[in-house]
Design a protein around this motif. Structure first.
Motif, PDB file in Angstrom:
ATOM      1  N   ASP B 456       0.829  -1.207   0.000  1.00  0.00           N
ATOM      2  CA  ASP B 456       0.000   0.000   0.000  1.00  0.00           C
ATOM      3  C   ASP B 456       0.859   1.251   0.000  1.00  0.00           C
ATOM      4  OD1 ASP B 456      -2.068  -1.762   0.195  1.00  0.00           O
ATOM      5  OD2 ASP B 456      -2.206  -1.622   2.367  1.00  0.00           O
ATOM      6  N   ALA B 457       2.175   1.087  -0.267  1.00  0.00           N
ATOM      7  CA  ALA B 457       3.078   2.228  -0.112  1.00  0.00           C
ATOM      8  C   ALA B 457       2.980   3.167  -1.305  1.00  0.00           C
ATOM      9  CB  ALA B 457       4.506   1.729   0.029  1.00  0.00           C
ATOM     10  N   LYS B 458       3.241   4.426  -1.034  1.00  0.00           N
ATOM     11  CA  LYS B 458       3.394   5.422  -2.096  1.00  0.00           C
ATOM     12  C   LYS B 458       4.837   5.910  -2.014  1.00  0.00           C
ATOM     13  CE  LYS B 458      -1.223   6.329  -2.932  1.00  0.00           C
ATOM     14  NZ  LYS B 458      -1.501   4.895  -2.686  1.00  0.00           N
ATOM     15  N   VAL B 459       5.597   5.645  -3.060  1.00  0.00           N
ATOM     16  CA  VAL B 459       7.006   6.003  -3.048  1.00  0.00           C
ATOM     17  C   VAL B 459       7.270   6.985  -4.186  1.00  0.00           C
ATOM     18  CG1 VAL B 459       9.343   5.136  -3.262  1.00  0.00           C
ATOM     19  CG2 VAL B 459       7.635   3.774  -2.080  1.00  0.00           C
ATOM     20  N   ASP B 460       7.810   8.129  -3.846  1.00  0.00           N
ATOM     21  CA  ASP B 460       8.173   9.107  -4.876  1.00  0.00           C
ATOM     22  C   ASP B 460       9.620   8.873  -5.254  1.00  0.00           C
ATOM     23  OD1 ASP B 460       5.724  10.372  -4.750  1.00  0.00           O
ATOM     24  OD2 ASP B 460       6.335  11.507  -2.988  1.00  0.00           O
ATOM     25  N   CYS B 461       9.855   8.538  -6.501  1.00  0.00           N
ATOM     26  CA  CYS B 461      11.216   8.211  -6.904  1.00  0.00           C
ATOM     27  C   CYS B 461      11.285   8.249  -8.417  1.00  0.00           C
ATOM     28  CB  CYS B 461      11.558   6.817  -6.365  1.00  0.00           C
ATOM     29  SG  CYS B 461      13.172   6.221  -6.806  1.00  0.00           S
ATOM     30  N   ASP B 462      12.322   8.898  -8.946  1.00  0.00           N
ATOM     31  CA  ASP B 462      12.440   9.044 -10.393  1.00  0.00           C
ATOM     32  C   ASP B 462      13.270   7.937 -11.036  1.00  0.00           C
ATOM     33  OD1 ASP B 462      11.026  11.327 -10.299  1.00  0.00           O
ATOM     34  OD2 ASP B 462      12.762  12.641 -10.077  1.00  0.00           O
ATOM     35  N   ALA B 463      14.026   7.235 -10.223  1.00  0.00           N
ATOM     36  CA  ALA B 463      14.956   6.242 -10.763  1.00  0.00           C
ATOM     37  C   ALA B 463      14.172   5.037 -11.280  1.00  0.00           C
ATOM     38  CB  ALA B 463      15.925   5.833  -9.670  1.00  0.00           C
ATOM     39  N   ALA B 472      13.747   1.787  -1.038  1.00  0.00           N
ATOM     40  CA  ALA B 472      12.615   1.961  -0.124  1.00  0.00           C
ATOM     41  C   ALA B 472      12.542   0.788   0.848  1.00  0.00           C
ATOM     42  CB  ALA B 472      11.312   2.079  -0.914  1.00  0.00           C
ATOM     43  N   LYS B 473      12.736  -0.408   0.329  1.00  0.00           N
ATOM     44  CA  LYS B 473      12.667  -1.614   1.162  1.00  0.00           C
ATOM     45  C   LYS B 473      13.782  -1.609   2.212  1.00  0.00           C
ATOM     46  CE  LYS B 473      11.659  -6.148   1.743  1.00  0.00           C
ATOM     47  NZ  LYS B 473      10.346  -6.680   2.072  1.00  0.00           N
ATOM     48  N   LEU B 474      14.968  -1.191   1.810  1.00  0.00           N
ATOM     49  CA  LEU B 474      16.093  -1.236   2.747  1.00  0.00           C
ATOM     50  C   LEU B 474      15.963  -0.147   3.801  1.00  0.00           C
ATOM     51  CD1 LEU B 474      18.944  -1.983   0.235  1.00  0.00           C
ATOM     52  CD2 LEU B 474      18.210  -3.445   2.093  1.00  0.00           C
ATOM     53  N   GLU B 475      15.463   1.028   3.403  1.00  0.00           N
ATOM     54  CA  GLU B 475      15.355   2.107   4.380  1.00  0.00           C
ATOM     55  C   GLU B 475      14.255   1.826   5.384  1.00  0.00           C
ATOM     56  OE1 GLU B 475      14.991   5.744   2.190  1.00  0.00           O
ATOM     57  OE2 GLU B 475      17.158   6.056   2.198  1.00  0.00           O
ATOM     58  N   GLN B 476      13.127   1.335   4.887  1.00  0.00           N
ATOM     59  CA  GLN B 476      11.994   1.053   5.784  1.00  0.00           C
ATOM     60  C   GLN B 476      11.360  -0.262   5.346  1.00  0.00           C
ATOM     61  OE1 GLN B 476       9.716   4.652   5.330  1.00  0.00           O
ATOM     62  NE2 GLN B 476      10.443   5.387   7.294  1.00  0.00           N
ATOM     63  N   PRO B 477      11.887  -1.371   5.844  1.00  0.00           N
ATOM     64  CA  PRO B 477      11.475  -2.664   5.291  1.00  0.00           C
ATOM     65  C   PRO B 477       9.969  -2.926   5.381  1.00  0.00           C
ATOM     66  CG  PRO B 477      13.376  -2.913   6.700  1.00  0.00           C
ATOM     67  CD  PRO B 477      12.910  -1.504   6.870  1.00  0.00           C
ATOM     68  N   ARG B 478       9.309  -2.368   6.374  1.00  0.00           N
ATOM     69  CA  ARG B 478       7.886  -2.690   6.517  1.00  0.00           C
ATOM     70  C   ARG B 478       6.992  -1.712   5.758  1.00  0.00           C
ATOM     71  NH1 ARG B 478       7.999  -5.737  11.272  1.00  0.00           N
ATOM     72  NH2 ARG B 478       9.827  -7.047  11.020  1.00  0.00           N
ATOM     73  N   HIS B 479       7.627  -0.682   5.198  1.00  0.00           N
ATOM     74  CA  HIS B 479       6.864   0.334   4.491  1.00  0.00           C
ATOM     75  C   HIS B 479       6.106  -0.266   3.315  1.00  0.00           C
ATOM     76  CE1 HIS B 479       7.109   4.182   1.847  1.00  0.00           C
ATOM     77  NE2 HIS B 479       5.909   3.966   2.270  1.00  0.00           N
ATOM     78  N   LEU B 480       6.693  -1.262   2.661  1.00  0.00           N
ATOM     79  CA  LEU B 480       6.087  -1.812   1.455  1.00  0.00           C
ATOM     80  C   LEU B 480       5.072  -2.907   1.757  1.00  0.00           C
ATOM     81  CD1 LEU B 480       9.258  -1.950  -0.784  1.00  0.00           C
ATOM     82  CD2 LEU B 480       7.533  -0.197  -0.682  1.00  0.00           C
ATOM     83  N   ALA B 481       4.695  -3.029   3.016  1.00  0.00           N
ATOM     84  CA  ALA B 481       3.669  -4.015   3.351  1.00  0.00           C
ATOM     85  C   ALA B 481       2.332  -3.515   2.829  1.00  0.00           C
ATOM     86  CB  ALA B 481       3.606  -4.215   4.854  1.00  0.00           C
ATOM     87  N   GLY B 482       1.397  -4.434   2.747  1.00  0.00           N
ATOM     88  CA  GLY B 482       0.076  -4.050   2.271  1.00  0.00           C
ATOM     89  C   GLY B 482      -0.985  -4.859   2.975  1.00  0.00           C
TER      90      GLY B 482
END
Lengths: 307, 772
Positions: B456-463, B472-482
């Motif tokens: 359910d994550a919203k990630v702003d990233c141009d790469a 995103a996963k390494l910085e906040q591993p649980r952020h990408l949970a849904g």
């Protein structure tokens, strides 16, 4: 909604998006002509239609003229077709330059995209695979569709409604066509386009395509709904169900044969083929309802085949 | 009739419509041809700009043509140089040069003969759309990054380093791929390899990623384990143990407010899970009992004080941080980050466990990397008392009773331990650890964007998507949970740089088949150095020893060399010693200095060389191949032949008498002990010379006698043969004995060397003196 926008703006889906309004528009054109003709027939029979077609052509008014209301193919039809060809050519050319072909990467058999969607004209077939095993959905039903369409001229015994549009004289044929093609076939394509996401799972347009979503596979058969445990009994029960379904045609034949001139004109063989094709077509929406409403996987389960 | 009659078909003229359509079709056909015409190719415009640039530089313009590199062996079809015309040419690196024409920033280092661009192309390292020269539709060409169907979009600049590992996966040091190397180090340091399999990680064998939990009940307390699991970094800021219950975030990765209902829910779930895990841990039955050792009275202040002094001196500081790290000079400074910070170890470990641990770490936990320091009972008692006293004022000492476990809680705890994969790093009796808990990363870098689960994550990233997702996963591993995606990967509390370095390493995991003749072959010396560096890092040799040094020349006002400053690599532990000769010896010249058989014996079973020192070489449990790697490394470092080499000086012969005379007159024995050599007075200041003929190489002894300060700045060894002129390092030297050997310095040094070797040999051949 982002998901819906993404689907609708995909170049793959342009034909589908164009097909729906074009076909509905054509149906409205037909409806206008058909209603006019129906009124003319009510007022003066088929001759009135012919006279109407003859239109503002005062120099020819002989009602006995066999060419009344008719025109030669050359040049009158061919030139219209030529114009249509030129229009299509123009549209396709502009389309080809304006929108790049939705080509994906080099195909890799070890890495299939998810979802893997068929081109728009096969999406309906692909959606049918959800409801029937491949040998039915992928082999038998397409063959029946092609064979059935080719058989129509030989099954059709109705002399009316040839060469002009109408409704009252061919209600069954028109309803069958509108349902089978315009509703059923288009629905299958639209479902395949809009509602099917990763794993060919059902996603509503406001849901994001989530490959991680747990899948609830329907895993009960028709016989399970009635608590039948034994494999043998289940097979017999399924066979009976299907026999009863096609048996409806037999019942209808014996009940209406005496009173329906159409059935009498068709005869037993034509009726049997027509009824079989019609019921087979209707089996698809019935199975879809069974699947979506009751989670039924198969109606008839045997060790050799499942329907 | 009310219905209007239609116009008859033959009355309708289609002539004008036909001509209109015909004209439009003709125009469309012309458009098709024009749209694909050569003059519309963007690269042609770029090349004419290039020719303008060349003209401005006074060079001849070049023909307009596609420049293609094709190499089927690497799967390369690159037309990059069609636009990037200056990439392999020097002199186009000014800020005024348009980016597209600039020289490769690492052209000398990476291109040229190492990766000739006409064989390797660009996509081998950078990925992207090599054969493409224009954008999709009307868009500008973006190297595959805006093509959603292109699986290998051009990597962001630093991520190009992830391609190095395709061929250079075995090398420990990799010039030009520093971020990748740092990511690989982090992967090992942070124990990522505990859960994730990858062939690229250089993981040492024989060590467990984290302590076995057999003795956790004897070692710790339930209260400590609860607090530790809740947030390991609160107890020990730089610990390797990741947070399994990182603070919850919203879809954009911002931390939730503490009054958010979701926060309270997370807190309850966390406390429930931790309570169950603690209950499970309390039921662990060790596979072998804790070796019991006498436990000293830990409250004795004198003992604690003695332990504090020992901690600074016996070598603990080489790996462990403690307190503020104040040296004898009263200033806080360098602290090792290799092992755990022991500042609050008294809250974590009980005296009973500490006593067993210090006696022999590997008897308590066989997979530990902690070496044995061979401490005697008195030293161990002092250290145990000191370590047990290291706790925050209010904290209870470790080792109190564990509450009786509730069987249901224990079962839930066992499930939690399995779910979170604790067993992947910590060996736990009764939990099968055959499979690693996390996904295999072997082909992670080949993941296509459609295989990434964003939850359910919203990630702003141009790469490119894979880079964004990984970071995103390494910085906040649980952020990408849904809603449908539960994640168990813990947070290692990485900052942006660490996450990027790790992402570069993780993305380097790609499945590629490279033809053998493209794989790098390191020269033997290079390989020895490379493998040695890897082992030095694993064993943390540089925690105590200086190994290698760089020189920095300080110039005076006239631009002459005023002073040479040595910047040692490693050995910072010396700041805890008043005198440099009390600190561990530098090993920069170990390859020149030591005879290989002696070095082998010493590394496999170290014993005292300078018995009066508190610092001691610990007993590492090194395998033969490891020792071989180390000796090869030291030899390669000093350009010494390996394995065979003459080490002994030529026999003295007739010079023997004068040589021994000189040895006595130089009074070597005043400082050097010579065991068994009666009549000579032993001192506690310099190594025993008895074994020099076995331990040292004659060349080294000669060099040492000539100029000890260069080899080991700050040594107490006097310079007997100083330079006559300090500004001429190769000039003549003076001697304290102008009469010996005709005043010839070289002959005097040879004689002294021979004397030391023959002296030792004579003693060692003599029968051992009867013990008293």
């Amino acid at each position: 909604m982002e998901q819906l926008v993404a689907i609708l703006t995909k170049p793959d889906n342009i034909p589908i998006l164009a097909m729906v309004p074009v076909t509905i528009g054509l149906v409205f054109l037909w409806r206008k002509a058909a209603l006019t003709n129906d009124r003319l027939i009510d007022e003066g029979g088929i001759e009135a239609v012919r006279a109407h077609m003859e239109g503002a052509r005062p120099e020819r008014g002989d009602d006995e003229d066999p060419d009344l209301g008719r025109l030669h193919t050359w040049p009158y039809l061919v030139r219209v077709e030529l114009i249509a060809t030129l229009i299509v050519l123009l549209v396709v050319t502009i389309w080809a330059i304006g929108i790049d072909a939705p080509l994906e990467q080099l195909a890799d058999p070890t890495r299939t995209p998810n979802p893997s969607k068929a081109p728009w004209y096969f999406l309906g077939l692909q959606e049918m695979l959800v409801y029937f095993d491949p040998w039915i959905a992928g082999v038998m039903l397409p063959l029946l569709i092609i064979g059935g369409l080719s058989a129509i001229p030989y099954l059709d015994v109705n002399p009316n409604g040839s060469g002009y549009y109408g409704w009252k004289q061919r209600k069954f044929a028109i309803v069958t066509f509108l349902f089978g093609f315009l509703i059923l076939w288009f629905s299958l394509i639209l479902i395949g386009m809009v509602f099917r996401g990763p794993g060919w799972n059902w996603f509503w347009p406001w849901e994001t395509w989530d490959p991680q979503r747990p899948i609830a596979t329907p895993n009960q058969n028709w016989s399970d709904l009635f608590g039948i445990q034994s494999q043998l009994l289940a097979a017999i029960f399924g066979a009976l169900t299907i026999a009863c379904y096609y048996g409806l045609a037999v019942v209808y034949w014996f009940r209406r044969k005496a009173s329906s001139p159409t059935l009498q004109r068709m005869g037993r063989l034509r009726y049997a083929i027509t009824a079989f094709l019609f019921l087979t077509m209707m089996a698809l929406p019935i199975k879809m309802i069974l699947r979506h409403a009751l989670g039924v996987k198969y109606v008839w389960v045997t060790p050799w085949f499942n329907i | 009739m009310s219905i209007r009659a239609p116009k008859p078909a033959e009355k309708t003229s289609y002539r004008r419509l036909f001509w209109l359509l015909a004209l439009l079709n003709l125009l469309a056909a012309i458009w098709v041809v024009w749209d694909d015409a050569e003059t519309r190719r963007p690269w042609k415009r770029v090349q004419s700009q290039w020719n303008d640039l060349l003209e401005a530089h006074g060079q001849r313009p070049e023909p307009i043509a596609i420049r293609q590199v094709m190499n089927p062996a690497l799967g390369v079809v690159d037309r990059c140089q069609t636009c990037h015309l200056g990439i392999d040419r020097p002199g186009f690196d000014g800020a005024d040069i348009p980016r597209v024409f600039r020289t490769h920033p690492h052209r000398k280092q990476l291109l040229g003969t190492r990766h000739p661009i006409d064989r390797f192309g660009c996509t081998t390292c950078h990925q992207g759309q090599g054969a493409q020269t224009k954008g999709i539709g009307g868009a500008t060409f973006d190297h595959g990054r805006n093509d959603r169907y292109w699986d290998t979009p051009m990597l962001s600049t630093v991520f190009a380093q992830s391609s190095c590992a395709t061929c250079h996966s075995k090398e420990h040091t990799l010039e030009g791929a520093e971020t990748f190397v740092r990511g690989r180090e982090l992967f090992v340091q942070l124990r990522c390899y505990g859960c994730h399999e990858t062939p690229l990680a250089q993981v040492e064998s024989g060590f467990d990623p984290a302590p076995a939990l057999d003795h956790i009940v004897a070692k710790s307390s339930a209260a400590f384990v609860t607090a530790w699991l809740r947030d390991p970094s609160a107890f020990r800021p730089h610990t390797v143990m990741p947070s399994f219950w990182p603070k919850p975030t919203d879809a954009r990765g911002r931390p939730l407010a503490e009054n958010d209902p979701a926060y309270a829910h997370w807190q309850r779930a966390r406390d429930r899970e931790i309570a169950s895990i603690v209950a499970f841990l309390s039921t662990i039955q060790p596979r072998s009992p804790l070796p019991e050792q006498p436990v000293p009275a830990v409250d004795d202040p004198a003992l604690v004080e003695r332990g504090a002094a020992l901690f600074d001196k016996v070598g603990c500081r080489g790996c462990h941080a403690m307190g503020s790290g104040t040296g004898p000079d009263g200033k806080a400074g360098w602290q090792s980050t290799f092992g755990p910070d022991l500042s609050r170890v008294g809250e974590k470990a009980s005296p009973r466990w500490l006593a067993a641990w210090l006696a022999n770490p590997s008897a308590v936990w066989s997979g530990t990397r902690m070496p044995r320091l061979r401490l005697d009972q008195e030293m161990r008692n002092a250290l145990v008392a000191f370590l047990a006293s290291r706790r925050a004022q209010k904290a209870a000492p470790a080792g109190d009773a564990w509450p009786a476990p509730d069987p249901r809680l224990v079962a839930a705890g066992r499930d939690a331990v399995r779910r979170y994969g604790c067993y992947s790093c910590h060996s736990i009796p009764g939990i099968d650890a055959t499979a690693k808990a996390g996904p295999d990363l072997t082909d992670f870098g080949d993941k296509t964007s459609d295989r990434l689960a964003w939850g359910d994550a919203k990630v702003d990233c141009d790469a490119p998507a894979l880079e964004c997702w990984t970071i995103a996963k390494l910085e906040q591993p649980r952020h990408l949970a849904g809603k449908n995606l539960a994640l168990t990967m813990p947070s290692s509390r990485l900052d942006a740089d660490q996450a990027r370095a790790l992402a570069v390493f993780v993305l380097a995991n790609r499945l590629r088949t490279i033809p053998a003749d493209y794989l790098p072959t390191l020269p033997a010396k290079q390989r020895a150095l490379d493998r040695g560096e890897a082992l030095l890092a694993q064993l943390n040799c540089r925690g105590c020893h200086e190994i290698g040094r760089t020189e920095k020349k300080v110039l005076d006002e006239d631009g002459e060399v005023d002073e040479t400053i040595y910047i040692p690599q490693g050995g910072q532990i010396r700041r805890y010693y008043q005198q440099i000769w009390d600190a561990p010896p530098p090993l920069t010249f170990a390859g020149r200095k030591f005879q290989y058989p002696w070095l082998y014996d010493f590394l496999s079973a170290p014993g005292p060389v300078r018995p009066w020192l508190l610092i001691r070489m610990p007993t590492f449990r090194l395998s033969d191949p490891q020792i071989d790697t180390l000796i090869r490394y030291f030899a390669a470092r000093n350009d010494q032949p390996y394995p065979f080499q003459s080490t002994q000086p030529p026999p003295l012969g007739a010079d023997r008498g004068p040589a021994e005379q000189m040895f006595r007159s130089f009074q070597c024995y005043r400082c050097h002990e010579i065991s068994g050599a009666t009549g000579l007075q032993a001192g506690e200041l310099a190594p025993d010379l008895t074994n020099v003929h076995r331990r040292l190489k004659a060349d080294w002894v000669r060099a040492w006698l000539r100029d000890p300060q260069t080899l080991q700045p700050g040594t107490k060894m006097p310079t007997y043969f100083p330079l006559e002129d300090d500004d001429e390092p190769n000039g003549p030297r003076s001697t304290p004995c102008p009469d010996c050997f005709g005043g010839d310095v070289t002959r005097q040094i040879d004689a002294l060397t021979g004397a030391v070797f023959e002296l030792g040999r004579a003693i060692n051949l003599a029968p051992a003196p009867a013990s008293q």
